[in-house]
Design a protein around this motif. Structure first.
Motif, PDB file in Angstrom:
ATOM      1  N   LEU A  56       0.898  -1.126  -0.040  1.00 17.91           N
ATOM      2  CA  LEU A  56       0.092   0.003   0.081  1.00 17.91           C
ATOM      3  C   LEU A  56       0.581   1.427  -0.125  1.00 17.91           C
ATOM      4  O   LEU A  56       0.508   2.022  -0.555  1.00 17.91           O
ATOM      5  CB  LEU A  56      -0.900   0.050   1.139  1.00 17.91           C
ATOM      6  N   PRO A 105      -5.219   2.090  -4.711  1.00 17.89           N
ATOM      7  CA  PRO A 105      -5.211   1.237  -3.530  1.00 17.89           C
ATOM      8  C   PRO A 105      -6.122   0.287  -3.466  1.00 17.89           C
ATOM      9  O   PRO A 105      -7.479   0.931  -3.517  1.00 17.89           O
ATOM     10  CB  PRO A 105      -4.706   2.179  -2.337  1.00 17.89           C
ATOM     11  N   THR A 131      -5.389   5.897   3.337  1.00 14.00           N
ATOM     12  CA  THR A 131      -4.565   4.650   2.979  1.00 14.00           C
ATOM     13  C   THR A 131      -3.249   4.488   3.874  1.00 14.00           C
ATOM     14  O   THR A 131      -2.864   3.420   4.387  1.00 14.00           O
ATOM     15  CB  THR A 131      -4.169   4.614   1.415  1.00 14.00           C
TER      16      THR A 131
END
Length: 406
Positions: free
Chosen positions: A79, A118, A184
């Motif tokens: 990520l 993501p 994220t």
């Protein structure tokens, strides 16, 4: 509501659910945001459509590969580099659009922005599977995720349009970038529920699709994505033809709101019918429900038909995720979830494209042919392949014979 409260009370769950919600809101803003941005920059809806389609296709193709890497190396190690690439790609796209860059450059950068999105939604489901796998709570947890998806796809376009019309598409996508970057990063560094990295036994990039039942499920999710895409085009063009374009948003919000209600009811029921059978019948019911759109000759009837279709679609999506969790081994589960997520995105692009061509050639009503046609064909396919959606039972271990004493 006790089943939902029990799931949401899972220790530590809100530590990853809250940042995941922030990160997933821009997911629903990206495609339409790119469409508005490129049209604003070039003045061409054709170029805007190509750029938005490039982003959707790149996301559908690359997403499962990032899921495979997350299974193998862990979510944070995928990520954090991915959000860095996404921020650079989206920032470059904004700069190119603001300077009225060449269309090929805009399309290429849009594809890179889509490819680097993501896959937080799939990773949240992987965390639920890791935390609740084998318990009766997992189906309810997947219902929570589908409801969250519906809320983001309802709220995100409203926020995007408000920012785009109040300021500009550049400002709207800058807000989206800030949200996805913040959410994220916090989600990645929050380790609660994150599966440990596992060696991937399925080596091929198409290996997960070759597992029992996965390709069939992906086709089912592509059909469901086509419902979203073709309904957006159909509702927009139908209301515009009637001179009531402002009602397109409320009608689609009715569809999304009904989907939330359907997901809530579905997730609270303890089902006795098998999940594969529920999927096949659910897709058949979705085909019947969406066929009502073709006969909605007024805005009032369109509200009712959209609500009817919405009640069905969330339960079908929840069932699909429940089946994929049972079919796939833990070491490739995130990749499997991303195949389904990517199939929905590809279905949205396909449904919007086909419906757009039908509207241009034959009028708005023909856009509503796409949902029942796609879901009906896939329902028949799943009925024919129903056995492949049941996990293969592990062979029973035969105990060694005990020696008899004389």
């Amino acid at each position: 509501m006790s089943s939902y409260l029990n799931v949401l009370a899972t220790p530590g769950a809100w530590r990853f659910l809250a940042p995941a919600l922030v990160a997933r809101l821009p997911y629903a803003m990206l495609q339409i945001g790119i469409l508005l941005l490129v049209q604003w920059s070039t003045g061409s809806y054709g170029a805007a459509g190509v750029a938005a389609a490039a982003a959707a296709i790149a996301q559908a193709v690359v997403g499962p590969q990032t899921g495979r890497l997350a299974d193998r190396y862990g979510q944070p190690r995928v990520l954090l580099p991915q959000i860095t690439v996404h921020a650079l790609a989206l920032g470059t796209l904004l700069a190119l659009a603001a300077s009225h860059g060449a269309v090929p450059l805009l399309v290429l950068t849009a594809a890179l922005a889509g490819a680097s999105v993501p896959q937080v939604g799939a990773m949240v489901r992987a965390r639920w599977s890791h935390l609740l796998g084998g318990s009766g709570k997992l189906g309810t947890a997947f219902a929570v995720e589908s409801i969250t998806d519906e809320l983001t796809f309802t709220l995100a376009p409203v926020l995007l349009v408000l920012l785009s019309t109040g300021y500009s598409p550049v400002v709207a996508l800058l807000v989206a970038l800030a949200l996805i970057l913040t959410g994220t990063v916090v989600f990645a560094v929050t380790r609660v529920g994150a599966p440990e990295p596992m060696p991937v036994k399925v080596r091929s990039t198409r290996g997960v699709l070759r597992l029992r039942g996965v390709a069939v499920l992906a086709l089912g999710f592509l059909a469901m994505g086509s419902v979203f895409g073709s309904m957006q085009v159909g509702i927009t063009s139908f209301t515009a033809e009637l001179g009531m374009a402002a009602l397109a948003g409320p009608i689609y919000a009715t569809f999304s709101g009904a989907s939330v209600v359907g997901g809530l009811l579905y997730g609270a029921i303890r089902w006795r019918v098998s999940a594969p059978a529920r999927l096949a019948w659910g897709l058949g019911l979705l085909a019947a429900a969406t066929s009502a759109l073709m006969f909605a000759g007024s805005v009032l009837l369109l509200f009712g038909a959209a609500g009817l279709a919405g009640l069905v679609i969330a339960p079908v999506i929840i069932t699909g995720y429940t089946i994929i969790e049972r079919l796939t081994p833990a070491e490739v589960r995130t990749e499997a979830f991303t195949w389904l997520t990517g199939a929905i995105g590809l279905g949205i692009a396909t449904g919007a494209s086909v419906a757009g061509q039908l509207v241009d050639r034959f009028g708005p009503t023909l856009a509503f042919v796409v949902p029942p046609a796609m879901t009906g064909v896939v329902a028949l396919l799943i009925l024919a392949r129903l056995r492949t959606l049941h996990p293969v039972p592990e062979p029973a271990t035969t105990p060694l014979p005990t020696a008899h004493r004389p």
